[in-house]
Scaffold this active site. Structure first.
Site, PDB file in Angstrom:
ATOM      1  N   ASP A  24       0.849  -1.190   0.000  1.00 28.88           N
ATOM      2  CA  ASP A  24       0.000   0.000   0.000  1.00 28.88           C
ATOM      3  C   ASP A  24       0.884   1.238   0.000  1.00 28.88           C
ATOM      4  OD1 ASP A  24      -1.879   2.189   0.939  1.00 28.88           O
ATOM      5  OD2 ASP A  24      -3.239   0.477   1.026  1.00 28.88           O
ATOM      6  N   ASP A  45       4.535   2.666  -3.589  1.00 26.85           N
ATOM      7  CA  ASP A  45       3.784   2.558  -4.836  1.00 26.85           C
ATOM      8  C   ASP A  45       4.136   1.221  -5.480  1.00 26.85           C
ATOM      9  OD1 ASP A  45       2.805   2.678  -7.424  1.00 26.85           O
ATOM     10  OD2 ASP A  45       3.529   4.705  -7.812  1.00 26.85           O
ATOM     11  N   ASP A  68      -5.822  -4.849  -6.008  1.00 28.71           N
ATOM     12  CA  ASP A  68      -6.916  -4.095  -5.403  1.00 28.71           C
ATOM     13  C   ASP A  68      -6.374  -2.707  -5.068  1.00 28.71           C
ATOM     14  OD1 ASP A  68      -9.353  -3.465  -4.331  1.00 28.71           O
ATOM     15  OD2 ASP A  68      -9.032  -4.502  -2.439  1.00 28.71           O
ATOM     16  N   HIS A  71      -7.070   1.427  -8.766  1.00 34.98           N
ATOM     17  CA  HIS A  71      -8.198   1.258  -9.685  1.00 34.98           C
ATOM     18  C   HIS A  71      -8.147   2.212 -10.876  1.00 34.98           C
ATOM     19  CE1 HIS A  71      -9.559  -1.294  -6.557  1.00 34.98           C
ATOM     20  NE2 HIS A  71      -9.997  -0.328  -5.764  1.00 34.98           N
ATOM     21  N   ASP A  97     -12.592  -4.671  -8.285  1.00 30.23           N
ATOM     22  CA  ASP A  97     -13.249  -3.360  -8.396  1.00 30.23           C
ATOM     23  C   ASP A  97     -13.081  -2.739  -9.779  1.00 30.23           C
ATOM     24  OD1 ASP A  97     -14.096  -3.492  -5.737  1.00 30.23           O
ATOM     25  OD2 ASP A  97     -12.218  -2.651  -5.014  1.00 30.23           O
TER      26      ASP A  97
END
Length: 199
Positions: A24, A45, A68, A71, A97
């Site tokens: 994350d 990143d 995930d 997006h 997503d």
């Protein structure tokens, strides 16, 4: 990763997993603590060399990779190009997503030819490359996304199948590379009573 619940869920679902790595960009994810040593956290990143190298140092091949992330279409495509080669033969790469790809706020849009959906729709044709390879070069067909030639894993035929579901894209990696995925033709019988077939 946000608050880290997904990694706990995966640890419960994939009980026999050797390792689970979450990545994350949010620095606060460093605060997350887990009771299981097999859960690792990388902050950065995912499309940067730094994060990719850190993930690779922990483990360089996976049975499942789940995107995930942001997006955003360009990030989805870049992550796929960067991480799909790390999927083991026969493994699966999942993008969650994907409903966001229809939004201009995420660099997509239903008519956006550069969206991640259009990218993966084109890759469907690559799974059938053996049937049109005489008509056009793969580099030309995918030139919308690759100006300097397609990535090696695509050219070699490592993509076995692509499945689209509501808000999910699942890409399966072939057990071995190649574009002749049907194998040798099998003909049964010795007589062609209805239609004369070439020998």
């Amino acid at each position: 990763m946000q608050n880290g619940g997904s990694l706990e869920t995966y640890a419960e679902y994939f009980k026999n997993s050797e390792i689970l790595i979450g990545c994350d960009i949010n620095e606060d994810c460093k605060k997350l603590k887990y009771n299981q040593n097999k859960i690792k956290v990388v902050v950065g990143d995912a499309n940067s060399e730094t994060a990719h190298n850190e993930i690779s140092r922990i483990k360089n091949s996976f049975n499942f990779i789940i995107d995930d992330g942001s997006h955003v279409s360009v990030d989805i495509i870049n992550s796929f190009i960067r991480y799909f080669p790390m999927v083991n033969p026969g493994g699966v790469y999942v993008i969650e997503d994907t409903c966001t790809i229809f939004s201009k706020n995420f660099g997509g849009g239903i008519l956006n030819e550069f969206s991640a959906y259009n990218f993966f729709k084109k890759l469907i044709d690559i799974t059938n490359f053996q049937w049109w390879s005489d008509s056009i070069k793969m580099d030309d067909y995918l030139s919308t996304f690759f100006l300097n030639g397609v990535p090696k894993f695509i050219a070699e035929g490592w993509i076995d199948s692509i499945e689209f579901r509501n808000s999910i894209i699942k890409i399966k990696k072939a057990k071995k590379p190649g574009h002749d995925k049907l194998g040798a033709r099998t003909i049964k019988g010795t007589e062609a009573i209805v239609v004369d077939l070439p020998r």
